[in-house]
Design an enzyme around this catalytic site. Sequence first.
Site, PDB file in Angstrom:
ATOM      1  N   GLY A 266      -6.574  17.686   2.629  1.00  0.00           N
ATOM      2  CA  GLY A 266      -6.878  16.869   1.463  1.00  0.00           C
ATOM      3  C   GLY A 266      -8.233  16.225   1.627  1.00  0.00           C
TER       4      GLY A 266
ATOM      5  CG  ASP B 273      -3.588   8.541  -1.326  1.00  0.00           C
ATOM      6  OD1 ASP B 273      -3.788   8.713  -2.544  1.00  0.00           O
ATOM      7  OD2 ASP B 273      -3.951   9.350  -0.465  1.00  0.00           O
TER       8      ASP B 273
ATOM      9  CG  LEU C 145       1.765  21.215   9.090  1.00  0.00           C
ATOM     10  CD1 LEU C 145       2.433  19.895   9.493  1.00  0.00           C
ATOM     11  CD2 LEU C 145       2.826  22.291   8.905  1.00  0.00           C
TER      12      LEU C 145
ATOM     13  CG  PHE D 278      -8.527  10.453   2.467  1.00  0.00           C
ATOM     14  CD1 PHE D 278      -9.544   9.530   2.533  1.00  0.00           C
ATOM     15  CD2 PHE D 278      -7.867  10.633   1.265  1.00  0.00           C
ATOM     16  CE1 PHE D 278      -9.888   8.761   1.433  1.00  0.00           C
ATOM     17  CE2 PHE D 278      -8.198   9.872   0.159  1.00  0.00           C
ATOM     18  CZ  PHE D 278      -9.221   8.934   0.243  1.00  0.00           C
ATOM     19  N   GLY D 279      -8.665  14.474   5.182  1.00  0.00           N
ATOM     20  CA  GLY D 279      -8.497  15.145   6.446  1.00  0.00           C
ATOM     21  C   GLY D 279      -7.484  16.270   6.391  1.00  0.00           C
TER      22      GLY D 279
ATOM     23  CE  LYS E 290      -4.751  12.632   6.108  1.00  0.00           C
ATOM     24  NZ  LYS E 290      -4.215  12.084   4.854  1.00  0.00           N
TER      25      LYS E 290
END
Length: 674
Positions: free
Chosen positions: A357, A473, A354, A359-360, A377
């Site tokens: 970024g 975030d 999907l 962070f994963g 995630k």
Amino acid sequence: MGASSRAFFLLTILSLIHVSLAQDQNQFIYNGFQGANLHLDGAAKILPSGLLELTNTSKQIKGHAFYQIPISFNRSSSISIPFPSFSTNLAFAIVPELPNLSGHGLAFIISPTMDFSQAVGGQYLGLFNISNNGLPTNHVLAIELDTILNPEFADINNNHVGIDVNSLKSVDSAPVSYFSSEEGKNISLRLLNGDPMQLWVDYDAPREVLNVTVAPLRRLKPNRPLLSTPVDLSQFLLENMYVGFSSATGPVASDHYVLGWSFNSSGPAQNLEISKLPPLPPKRKTSQKPSNVIIILPIAAIVFLIMVIGAVYFVRRKKYAEVREEWETEYDPQRFSYKDLYIATKGFKEKELLGAGGFGKVYKGTLPASDVQIAVKRISHDSHQGMKEFVAEIASMRRLRHRNLVQLLGYCRRKGELLLVYDYMPNGSLDKFLFSNRTPTLSWFHRFRVLKDVASALLYLHEEWEQVVLHRDVKSSNVLLDADLSGRLGDFGLARLYDHGTNPQTTRVVGTVGYLAPELSKTGRATTDTDVFAFGVFMLEMACGRRPMDLQGLPEEVSMVDWVMGYWRCGAILDVIDPKLEGTYLVEEMELVLKLGLLCAHPMPAMRPKMRQVMQYLDGHVSLPEIQDGGTVFTSTFAPSNGASDFVMSFPSLSGKCSANLLSSNESIFHTGR
């Protein structure tokens, strides 16, 4: 017998027949609903077994069921016929889709209409919407069986019975329990246990008291009600009303069943015959296909087969191996197996990706046992340091419930990675609607609504939940859009919690460049003010249609906040608007968003508003301070201060009318008070 006598006799007979029919119409009993005279809408249906199913395990749906004949209630217009005492008895069950997670519950209702097409599901239980909740013209009485804690309605917990009059803010409520005369005390019940229960609602009109009682299905009616509330229903109910049920699901769903129902508008309702009630469907279980090995090979072949199976077993065991420690036992209900997540995402295939970024990566999946759609995630982690505290916070955040938050369902740990499981949002992240040419432009109407959605979510996280939650975030890629293009704040991988009235202990700078408040570089400490700063940048991002940092632009255009600030200070703030929105926005709303965005992104934390103030500005309940001629100053916002020089920028390359006014506005912005 004369003609007049015969006419009088005939009228008397017809009157008696009418009264008899009215009595039959005003009381009834259903031990199961096969052939029942009910009006159904939404997801409601009668199953072949006779069960009335109000909602199923579909998300964001509602269902209603009504006795089709109106009941005579309020007879206060007649001096000789007082307002009646009435009673109802029903058997119900709530079967959650996932353990400890459910839809929003069901309610017995008395209403002047059977048309609830304008009502919404979720926390509104299919009864009201944001505009009519609480209106005295509703004339609705509801007894809610609520399984979600909604702070906006002042719910006491996520397992309560409430009496609602025209509003989902209950006039009285209590945790679900029943009085045991044998033990001489109240015994708690859990609505989500999936077992049938009974509900009794009795109104004593002469005393003006409404009694509500709950008990397990096979218990006799307790001699003490759970709720005994003084209320004059003759002030709310009309002469003719409909009785029935309403139910709704939200991001997580439940089966809401009614097994039987009796009602009497002028006295005690008949007791249900428990033996005649239809059974509930079997509880859902993970299907397992039994191995069917037929031994027909020679001994050598069997030995070879065992060796192959053993090798496959160890390979698969390694493939699905997880990290599991003793301290995680208490979090088992929040933990997903890696095998289920692997199957759900088809082995984390790229076609299920999907987004990705810093962070994963996030993958779409469908849980094999329940067909629930999820987003997974994957976050890398190389150290056990702080993992126990991090998982504890995940378990706490799993209890967050708000219509504008993406539901965090649980987690899994495997080797060097942590997997967070969220509710799936069909329209994906907001940033692709802002910046991708392959996605239709999001209209200003939807952008403004999404801004209010995210602000509402942050207000809940900062002030309305049991602890303070710092998101850390906030940005457009972490705002997801549901099927209705409503905004939901997601990705709690960096979030931190602390108690109200205390100071956060975070000292590591995390987040996304462009959204980071300036004080983070000095203190490293995230606060609600740093979330507000990021939200201010997000507001400007929505209005301008550009990213917070543009490293390819001119020096004065690298920072979007500085860029917008320059245009604002010279009276040309509308020149920064996203060109794709040209002619489609309301000037008042656009100016509000741009100026409020700058206010939230003020370099001095003390000058930023709290999220409750932000909501008041966006809702129009409080006006932003006026801008003086020349467009240079918020009169009560950017007041003179020792740190004001931090906010003074120079913009030598701005063109047009902006550059003509810039030098004079630079000198006066913090000192003139204009």
